[in-house]
Write a protein that holds these residues in place. Structure first.
Motif, PDB file in Angstrom:
ATOM      1  N   ASP A  62     -86.796  26.621 -80.151  1.00  0.00           N
ATOM      2  CA  ASP A  62     -85.873  26.858 -79.032  1.00  0.00           C
ATOM      3  C   ASP A  62     -85.435  25.601 -78.297  1.00  0.00           C
ATOM      4  O   ASP A  62     -84.751  25.697 -77.276  1.00  0.00           O
ATOM      5  CB  ASP A  62     -86.533  27.810 -78.018  1.00  0.00           C
ATOM      6  N   ASP A 138     -90.589  37.514 -74.305  1.00  0.00           N
ATOM      7  CA  ASP A 138     -89.507  38.235 -74.977  1.00  0.00           C
ATOM      8  C   ASP A 138     -89.264  37.755 -76.404  1.00  0.00           C
ATOM      9  O   ASP A 138     -89.104  38.561 -77.318  1.00  0.00           O
ATOM     10  CB  ASP A 138     -88.213  38.133 -74.161  1.00  0.00           C
ATOM     11  N   CYS A 139     -89.250  36.467 -76.622  1.00  0.00           N
ATOM     12  CA  CYS A 139     -88.906  35.970 -77.964  1.00  0.00           C
ATOM     13  C   CYS A 139     -90.026  36.172 -78.970  1.00  0.00           C
ATOM     14  O   CYS A 139     -89.841  35.907 -80.156  1.00  0.00           O
ATOM     15  CB  CYS A 139     -88.456  34.518 -77.907  1.00  0.00           C
ATOM     16  N   PRO A 142     -90.232  41.623 -81.929  1.00  0.00           N
ATOM     17  CA  PRO A 142     -89.250  41.753 -83.023  1.00  0.00           C
ATOM     18  C   PRO A 142     -87.839  41.753 -82.431  1.00  0.00           C
ATOM     19  O   PRO A 142     -87.624  42.259 -81.319  1.00  0.00           O
ATOM     20  CB  PRO A 142     -89.599  43.109 -83.640  1.00  0.00           C
ATOM     21  N   GLU A 143     -86.905  41.195 -83.158  1.00  0.00           N
ATOM     22  CA  GLU A 143     -85.545  41.006 -82.638  1.00  0.00           C
ATOM     23  C   GLU A 143     -84.945  42.286 -82.053  1.00  0.00           C
ATOM     24  O   GLU A 143     -84.278  42.252 -81.015  1.00  0.00           O
ATOM     25  CB  GLU A 143     -84.632  40.439 -83.727  1.00  0.00           C
ATOM     26  N   ARG A 146     -86.247  42.918 -78.406  1.00  0.00           N
ATOM     27  CA  ARG A 146     -86.074  41.899 -77.370  1.00  0.00           C
ATOM     28  C   ARG A 146     -85.112  42.371 -76.297  1.00  0.00           C
ATOM     29  O   ARG A 146     -84.128  43.049 -76.569  1.00  0.00           O
ATOM     30  CB  ARG A 146     -85.567  40.595 -77.994  1.00  0.00           C
ATOM     31  N   ASN A 148     -83.699  40.061 -74.125  1.00  0.00           N
ATOM     32  CA  ASN A 148     -82.729  38.965 -73.991  1.00  0.00           C
ATOM     33  C   ASN A 148     -82.154  38.862 -72.572  1.00  0.00           C
ATOM     34  O   ASN A 148     -80.946  38.786 -72.376  1.00  0.00           O
ATOM     35  CB  ASN A 148     -81.607  39.113 -75.024  1.00  0.00           C
TER      36      ASN A 148
END
Length: 197
Positions: A62, A138-139, A142-143, A146, A148
Motif C-alpha cells: 500500500d 479493512d484491507c 476478503p475483497e 471490505r 473501503n
C-alpha cells in the motif's frame, strides 16, 4: 505554575485548558505512533512475521501511506477520548479539592476521579475507536467483504446507516472497562507524583 498565576487565568481558559492540552498532545502522539499501531493491529489479526516484516509488507502493498490508514479516525479518537478524559479528570479533581477545603486530594479520591474520567472519556471516544479498528483491519478482509471507508466521516456515517446509531458503540463495554482501570492508575499516580512540583 504557582497558585497566584492560576488565579489570574480567566475562568473560560482555566476550564478549557485541560481539554485542549489533552486533545492536542494526544493527537500529536497519534501522528507519531500511527505506523506502530497499524503494525500492531495487523499482527493481532493474524499477519505473519515480526513487526519489521509486517511493516515492510504494508509498505510494499500500500505504500508508506498504508502505515497511516485510519489516521483520521485515530485523530478523532484522541480529539474525543483524550480530550474528554483529561478535561473531566481536571474538573473532578478541582471539585474534590473544593470539597477538601483546598487541601491535596487523597490518592483514593484521585483514583475514583481517574476511573470516572477514563470511563466517560472512553464512552465519548468509542465511535472513533470503532472506526479506527475497522479502517486499520479493512484491507485484511476478503475483497468482497471490505468496507473501503474513505475516511472517518464515511466510516461513522456508514456504521449508523448500516447498523443504527447504537452500532457506533459496538465493543464499548470492554473499551470503557479497560479505560476505567487504565486511567484510575495512570491519572491518579501521575497527579500524586506531581505533588510539590
Amino acid at each position: 505554575m504557582s497558585d497566584l498565576q492560576r488565579k489570574d487565568l480567566s475562568p473560560a481558559w482555566k476550564a478549557t485548558k485541560p481539554f485542549l492540552n489533552g486533545g492536542l498532545s494526544g493527537m500529536a502522539a497519534t501522528c507519531i505512533i500511527q505506523p506502530i499501531d497499524m503494525v500492531k493491529v495487523r499482527i493481532q489479526i493474524g499477519a505473519k512475521g515480526g513487526p519489521l516484516q509486517v511493516a515492510k509488507e504494508i509498505v510494499a502493498k500500500d505504500g508508506v501511506g498504508g502505515l497511516y490508514k485510519g489516521l483520521s479516525a485515530g485523530l478523532l479518537r484522541q480529539a474525543t477520548y483524550t480530550t474528554a478524559r483529561l478535561g473531566i479528570f481536571q474538573i473532578f479533581s478541582d471539585l474534590l479539592k473544593q470539597q477538601n477545603q483546598g487541601k491535596n486530594i487523597p490518592l483514593y479520591q484521585k483514583a475514583g476521579a481517574g476511573l470516572a474520567a477514563g470511563g466517560l472519556g472512553a464512552l465519548v471516544g468509542s465511535p472513533a475507536d470503532l472506526s479506527l479498528i475497522r479502517m486499520q483491519s479493512d484491507c485484511t478482509l476478503p475483497e468482497a467483504q471490505r468496507r473501503n471507508y474513505k475516511g472517518v466521516g464515511d466510516a461513522l456515517t456508514r456504521i449508523v446507516k448500516d447498523e443504527g446509531a447504537m452500532g457506533l458503540f459496538r465493543g464499548a463495554g470492554p473499551t470503557v472497562t479497560r479505560a476505567m482501570a487504565l486511567n484510575m492508575g495512570m491519572l491518579a499516580s501521575n497527579d500524586q507524583a506531581s505533588i510539590g512540583q
